[in-house]
Scaffold this motif. Structure first.
Motif, PDB file in Angstrom:
ATOM      1  N   GLN A 221      58.682  47.907  20.698  1.00 40.15           N
ATOM      2  CA  GLN A 221      58.422  48.983  21.557  1.00 40.15           C
ATOM      3  C   GLN A 221      58.994  48.707  22.883  1.00 40.15           C
ATOM      4  O   GLN A 221      59.291  47.683  23.119  1.00 40.15           O
ATOM      5  CB  GLN A 221      56.709  48.963  21.526  1.00 40.15           C
ATOM      6  N   LYS A 222      59.065  50.072  23.504  1.00 38.38           N
ATOM      7  CA  LYS A 222      59.483  49.790  24.802  1.00 38.38           C
ATOM      8  C   LYS A 222      58.480  50.013  25.995  1.00 38.38           C
ATOM      9  O   LYS A 222      58.981  50.270  27.355  1.00 38.38           O
ATOM     10  CB  LYS A 222      60.665  50.866  24.872  1.00 38.38           C
ATOM     11  N   GLU A 223      57.309  50.319  25.763  1.00 35.27           N
ATOM     12  CA  GLU A 223      56.427  50.783  26.664  1.00 35.27           C
ATOM     13  C   GLU A 223      55.429  49.351  27.077  1.00 35.27           C
ATOM     14  O   GLU A 223      55.281  48.287  26.283  1.00 35.27           O
ATOM     15  CB  GLU A 223      55.427  51.562  26.273  1.00 35.27           C
ATOM     16  N   GLY A 224      55.382  49.211  28.415  1.00 34.97           N
ATOM     17  CA  GLY A 224      54.431  48.165  28.872  1.00 34.97           C
ATOM     18  C   GLY A 224      55.211  47.295  30.008  1.00 34.97           C
ATOM     19  O   GLY A 224      56.445  47.656  30.296  1.00 34.97           O
ATOM     20  N   GLN A 225      54.686  46.164  30.222  1.00 29.24           N
ATOM     21  CA  GLN A 225      55.460  45.296  31.459  1.00 29.24           C
ATOM     22  C   GLN A 225      55.551  43.863  30.999  1.00 29.24           C
ATOM     23  O   GLN A 225      54.917  43.585  29.864  1.00 29.24           O
ATOM     24  CB  GLN A 225      54.366  45.094  32.656  1.00 29.24           C
ATOM     25  N   VAL A 226      56.474  43.198  31.438  1.00 26.82           N
ATOM     26  CA  VAL A 226      57.019  41.911  31.347  1.00 26.82           C
ATOM     27  C   VAL A 226      56.673  41.124  32.310  1.00 26.82           C
ATOM     28  O   VAL A 226      56.939  41.572  33.539  1.00 26.82           O
ATOM     29  CB  VAL A 226      58.205  41.896  30.545  1.00 26.82           C
ATOM     30  N   CYS A 227      55.820  39.747  32.218  1.00 27.86           N
ATOM     31  CA  CYS A 227      55.473  38.958  33.297  1.00 27.86           C
ATOM     32  C   CYS A 227      56.262  37.837  33.472  1.00 27.86           C
ATOM     33  O   CYS A 227      56.102  37.188  32.287  1.00 27.86           O
ATOM     34  CB  CYS A 227      54.032  38.970  33.686  1.00 27.86           C
ATOM     35  N   GLU A 228      56.840  37.166  34.381  1.00 29.99           N
ATOM     36  CA  GLU A 228      57.185  35.895  34.262  1.00 29.99           C
ATOM     37  C   GLU A 228      56.723  35.051  35.380  1.00 29.99           C
ATOM     38  O   GLU A 228      56.442  35.564  36.458  1.00 29.99           O
ATOM     39  CB  GLU A 228      58.804  35.747  34.546  1.00 29.99           C
ATOM     40  N   LEU A 229      56.087  34.004  35.012  1.00 25.82           N
ATOM     41  CA  LEU A 229      55.370  32.836  35.966  1.00 25.82           C
ATOM     42  C   LEU A 229      56.197  31.866  36.451  1.00 25.82           C
ATOM     43  O   LEU A 229      56.746  31.086  35.425  1.00 25.82           O
ATOM     44  CB  LEU A 229      54.137  32.324  35.355  1.00 25.82           C
ATOM     45  N   ARG A 230      56.444  31.600  37.752  1.00 29.35           N
ATOM     46  CA  ARG A 230      57.098  30.433  38.124  1.00 29.35           C
ATOM     47  C   ARG A 230      55.980  29.611  39.267  1.00 29.35           C
ATOM     48  O   ARG A 230      55.164  30.270  39.901  1.00 29.35           O
ATOM     49  CB  ARG A 230      58.473  30.811  38.850  1.00 29.35           C
ATOM     50  N   CYS A 231      56.411  28.555  39.377  1.00 28.99           N
ATOM     51  CA  CYS A 231      55.644  27.647  40.393  1.00 28.99           C
ATOM     52  C   CYS A 231      56.453  26.838  41.067  1.00 28.99           C
ATOM     53  O   CYS A 231      57.277  25.865  40.339  1.00 28.99           O
ATOM     54  CB  CYS A 231      54.437  26.950  39.728  1.00 28.99           C
ATOM     55  N   SER A 232      56.787  26.955  42.512  1.00 28.48           N
ATOM     56  CA  SER A 232      57.937  26.115  43.001  1.00 28.48           C
ATOM     57  C   SER A 232      59.211  26.169  42.301  1.00 28.48           C
ATOM     58  O   SER A 232      60.084  25.194  42.161  1.00 28.48           O
ATOM     59  CB  SER A 232      57.476  24.415  43.172  1.00 28.48           C
ATOM     60  N   THR A 233      59.648  27.396  42.046  1.00 28.60           N
ATOM     61  CA  THR A 233      61.031  27.945  41.352  1.00 28.60           C
ATOM     62  C   THR A 233      61.071  27.410  39.865  1.00 28.60           C
ATOM     63  O   THR A 233      61.996  27.802  39.419  1.00 28.60           O
ATOM     64  CB  THR A 233      62.200  27.114  42.072  1.00 28.60           C
ATOM     65  N   VAL A 234      60.129  26.682  39.434  1.00 31.52           N
ATOM     66  CA  VAL A 234      60.062  25.903  37.814  1.00 31.52           C
ATOM     67  C   VAL A 234      59.489  27.000  37.018  1.00 31.52           C
ATOM     68  O   VAL A 234      58.320  27.622  37.254  1.00 31.52           O
ATOM     69  CB  VAL A 234      59.450  24.768  37.743  1.00 31.52           C
ATOM     70  N   TYR A 235      59.891  27.586  36.034  1.00 28.20           N
ATOM     71  CA  TYR A 235      59.521  28.380  35.137  1.00 28.20           C
ATOM     72  C   TYR A 235      58.481  27.870  34.266  1.00 28.20           C
ATOM     73  O   TYR A 235      58.678  26.961  33.897  1.00 28.20           O
ATOM     74  CB  TYR A 235      60.727  28.964  34.005  1.00 28.20           C
ATOM     75  N   MET A 236      57.411  28.725  34.106  1.00 30.69           N
ATOM     76  CA  MET A 236      56.284  28.432  33.199  1.00 30.69           C
ATOM     77  C   MET A 236      55.724  28.957  31.868  1.00 30.69           C
ATOM     78  O   MET A 236      55.323  28.659  31.036  1.00 30.69           O
ATOM     79  CB  MET A 236      55.131  28.132  34.360  1.00 30.69           C
ATOM     80  N   GLY A 237      56.173  30.474  32.235  1.00 28.57           N
ATOM     81  CA  GLY A 237      55.838  31.176  31.025  1.00 28.57           C
ATOM     82  C   GLY A 237      56.349  32.804  31.124  1.00 28.57           C
ATOM     83  O   GLY A 237      56.486  33.159  32.243  1.00 28.57           O
ATOM     84  N   THR A 238      56.231  33.282  29.737  1.00 25.96           N
ATOM     85  CA  THR A 238      56.502  34.970  30.020  1.00 25.96           C
ATOM     86  C   THR A 238      55.447  35.474  29.060  1.00 25.96           C
ATOM     87  O   THR A 238      55.091  34.605  27.904  1.00 25.96           O
ATOM     88  CB  THR A 238      58.222  35.135  29.366  1.00 25.96           C
ATOM     89  N   GLY A 239      54.862  36.580  29.553  1.00 22.64           N
ATOM     90  CA  GLY A 239      54.057  37.586  28.682  1.00 22.64           C
ATOM     91  C   GLY A 239      54.210  38.903  28.644  1.00 22.64           C
ATOM     92  O   GLY A 239      54.965  39.506  29.704  1.00 22.64           O
ATOM     93  N   TYR A 240      53.855  39.475  27.728  1.00 21.36           N
ATOM     94  CA  TYR A 240      54.192  41.039  27.329  1.00 21.36           C
ATOM     95  C   TYR A 240      52.739  41.649  27.533  1.00 21.36           C
ATOM     96  O   TYR A 240      51.812  41.226  26.985  1.00 21.36           O
ATOM     97  CB  TYR A 240      54.761  41.380  26.267  1.00 21.36           C
ATOM     98  N   GLY A 241      52.554  42.969  27.933  1.00 23.53           N
ATOM     99  CA  GLY A 241      51.271  43.537  28.056  1.00 23.53           C
ATOM    100  C   GLY A 241      51.476  44.977  28.235  1.00 23.53           C
ATOM    101  O   GLY A 241      52.638  45.509  28.652  1.00 23.53           O
ATOM    102  N   ARG A 242      50.487  45.799  28.022  1.00 30.26           N
ATOM    103  CA  ARG A 242      50.610  47.118  28.255  1.00 30.26           C
ATOM    104  C   ARG A 242      50.606  47.447  29.699  1.00 30.26           C
ATOM    105  O   ARG A 242      51.157  48.601  30.162  1.00 30.26           O
ATOM    106  CB  ARG A 242      49.107  48.113  27.817  1.00 30.26           C
ATOM    107  N   ASP A 243      50.260  46.631  30.706  1.00 31.03           N
ATOM    108  CA  ASP A 243      50.116  46.770  32.154  1.00 31.03           C
ATOM    109  C   ASP A 243      50.539  45.546  32.900  1.00 31.03           C
ATOM    110  O   ASP A 243      50.325  44.383  32.077  1.00 31.03           O
ATOM    111  CB  ASP A 243      48.931  47.489  32.670  1.00 31.03           C
ATOM    112  N   GLU A 244      50.589  45.470  34.079  1.00 32.16           N
ATOM    113  CA  GLU A 244      50.856  44.159  34.755  1.00 32.16           C
ATOM    114  C   GLU A 244      49.831  43.025  34.779  1.00 32.16           C
ATOM    115  O   GLU A 244      50.154  41.791  34.465  1.00 32.16           O
ATOM    116  CB  GLU A 244      51.013  44.536  36.389  1.00 32.16           C
ATOM    117  N   SER A 245      48.639  43.663  34.509  1.00 36.47           N
ATOM    118  CA  SER A 245      47.308  42.630  34.382  1.00 36.47           C
ATOM    119  C   SER A 245      47.468  41.971  33.127  1.00 36.47           C
ATOM    120  O   SER A 245      47.151  40.838  32.870  1.00 36.47           O
ATOM    121  CB  SER A 245      46.236  43.374  34.659  1.00 36.47           C
ATOM    122  N   ALA A 246      47.647  42.975  32.083  1.00 34.07           N
ATOM    123  CA  ALA A 246      47.714  42.121  30.544  1.00 34.07           C
ATOM    124  C   ALA A 246      48.828  41.273  30.399  1.00 34.07           C
ATOM    125  O   ALA A 246      48.854  40.285  29.649  1.00 34.07           O
ATOM    126  CB  ALA A 246      47.709  43.538  29.537  1.00 34.07           C
TER     127      ALA A 246
END
Length: 311
Positions: A221-246
Motif C-alpha cells: 500500500q502507498k497510503e499513510g506515513q512513515v516515522c523514524e525515531l532518533r535520539c542524540s543522532t542514534v537511530y532507534m526505530g521505524t514505524g508505518y501508520g495511517r497518519d503521523e500519530s499512528a
C-alpha cells in the motif's frame, strides 16, 4: 553517612540471620543497577515484605510482582526523578520511609523538562516534544555519496553507549511499573518519558509512504506515513501508520522492543538512504537478525553539518 552505614548494617545483619533470603533477593537485582541503587532497592524490598504476607521466597506470586514493581517505581523516583500518579507517589514515599540514600543526584523533574521543551518549541518548533522534519520529496538530493554524507565518527558508539545504558535501565523500570511490555501500552509516552528522564529528547521524522523508494516488497500500500525515531543522532526505530500519530506509535513500539533483551548496544551499521548505502549509528539489541534494516528517512551526518541532530 553514619545513617547509611546503619541501614546497610541492618540489612547485612538481617540477611545473616536469614541466609535463605540472601540468594533469593539477590536474584532481583537489575542488569544495569549500580551497587548504590541495588543496595537501596534491596532494603526497600526487605523492609516491606511483611506488608505482603502471601509472599513465599522462591515462589512466584502476584504479591511478589507487586512488591518488585513498587520497589522499581521507588528507585526510579529516587535516582531518576520520574514522577507517577499522586496515589502511587504517596504509597512509595510511605514504603520508603527510613531508607537513607546519600548523594542522590540533583534532578530535573519530567514536568520541568516538558515545560522547557515547550518554551524551546515556541521559538521554532510546533510544540510537540518530537522534532518534525519537512517531509522528504523523492527528488531531494542527487543520491551521490560525496554530496550526502561525511559519516559518523568511529568514536560515536562509545560516545553514545553510556546514555543508552541509562536509558535501558529507565525503560526497564518503567515497563515493570506498567506491568510489562504489551500491545495495550502507550508506547510513545513510555519511551518519551524515559528519554526525558535521562535529559534528552526524541527526534521524529515523518515521510509519506508513497515517497519511500526502498520499501520492503511486502509493503504494497502507498497510503499513510512513515516515522523514524532518533535520539542524540542514534537511530532507534521505524514505524508505518495511517497518519503521523499512528506511525509514531508504531516506531516507538519497535524501539521499545530493542530494550527487551539483556542489553542494548550502539553500533555503526550499513543501511540504505535515498538509494545509497551509508553508515549510520544505530541502537541494537542482543538478538540475531534475520533481515535487513528499514531504509533511513533522515541522515544526520551530512558533510555540511557534522554530527548535529535534526532540527
Amino acid at each position: 553517612m553514619a545513617e547509611e552505614r546503619r541501614g546497610e548494617d541492618i540489612v547485612s545483619e538481617y540477611l545473616g540471620q536469614n541466609p535463605h533470603l540472601a540468594q533469593w533477593v539477590e536474584s532481583f537485582r537489575g542488569y544495569c543497577e549500580t551497587n548504590k541503587q541495588w543496595s537501596a532497592r534491596r532494603e526497600f524490598i526487605l523492609r516491606n515484605m511483611e506488608a505482603f504476607p502471601t509472599i513465599d521466597p522462591g515462589v512466584h506470586s502476584s504479591s511478589l510482582d507487586r512488591l518488585l514493581s513498587l520497589s522499581m517505581v521507588w528507585a526510579n523516583n529516587v535516582f531518576l526523578g520520574c514522577r507517577y500518579p499522586q496515589a502511587v507517589m504517596v504509597k512509595i514515599k510511605d514504603m520508603g520511609e527510613g531508607i537513607v540514600v546519600e548523594d542522590v543526584p540533583v534532578r530535573t523533574t519530567r514536568d520541568e523538562i516538558v515545560a522547557k521543551g515547550k518554551r524551546n518549541a515556541s521559538s521554532g518548533n510546533d510544540g510537540d516534544s518530537c522534532v518534525k522534519k519537512a517531509k522528504a520529496g523523492p527528488n531531494e538530493g542527487d543520491g551521490r555519496p560525496a554530496c550526502q554524507k561525511q559519516g559518523p565518527s568511529p568514536q560515536a558508539p562509545a560516545k553514545h553507549q553510556p546514555f543508552f545504558n541509562r536509558l535501558y535501565k529507565a525503560v526497564a523500570w518503567k515497563l515493570v511499573s506498567a506491568g510489562g511490555f504489551g500491545p495495550n501500552l502507550d508506547h510513545h509516552e513510555i519511551l518519551q518519558s524515559c528519554v526525558e528522564s535521562c535529559k534528552q529528547s526524541l527526534n521524529c521524522v515523518f515521510v509519506p509512504l508513497k515517497d519511500i523508494p526502498d520499501l520492503p516488497a511486502s509493503r504494497v500500500q502507498k497510503e499513510g506515513q512513515v516515522c523514524e525515531l532518533r535520539c542524540s543522532t542514534v537511530y532507534m526505530g521505524t514505524g508505518y501508520g495511517r497518519d503521523e500519530s499512528a506511525a509514531r506509535a508504531m516506531a516507538s513500539k519497535e524501539a521499545l522492543k530493542t530494550f527487551q533483551g539483556h542489553k542494548v548496544t550502539v553500533k555503526i551499521c550499513r543501511r540504505r538512504y535515498r538509494g545509497t548505502d551509508v553508515e549510520d549509528v544505530m541502537l541494537l539489541d542482543d538478538q540475531p537478525r534475520s533481515q535487513g534494516f528499514p531504509p533511513a528517512l533522515s541522515y544526520p551526518f551530512l558533510a555540511d553539518s557534522g554530527e548535529g541532530g535534526a532540527s
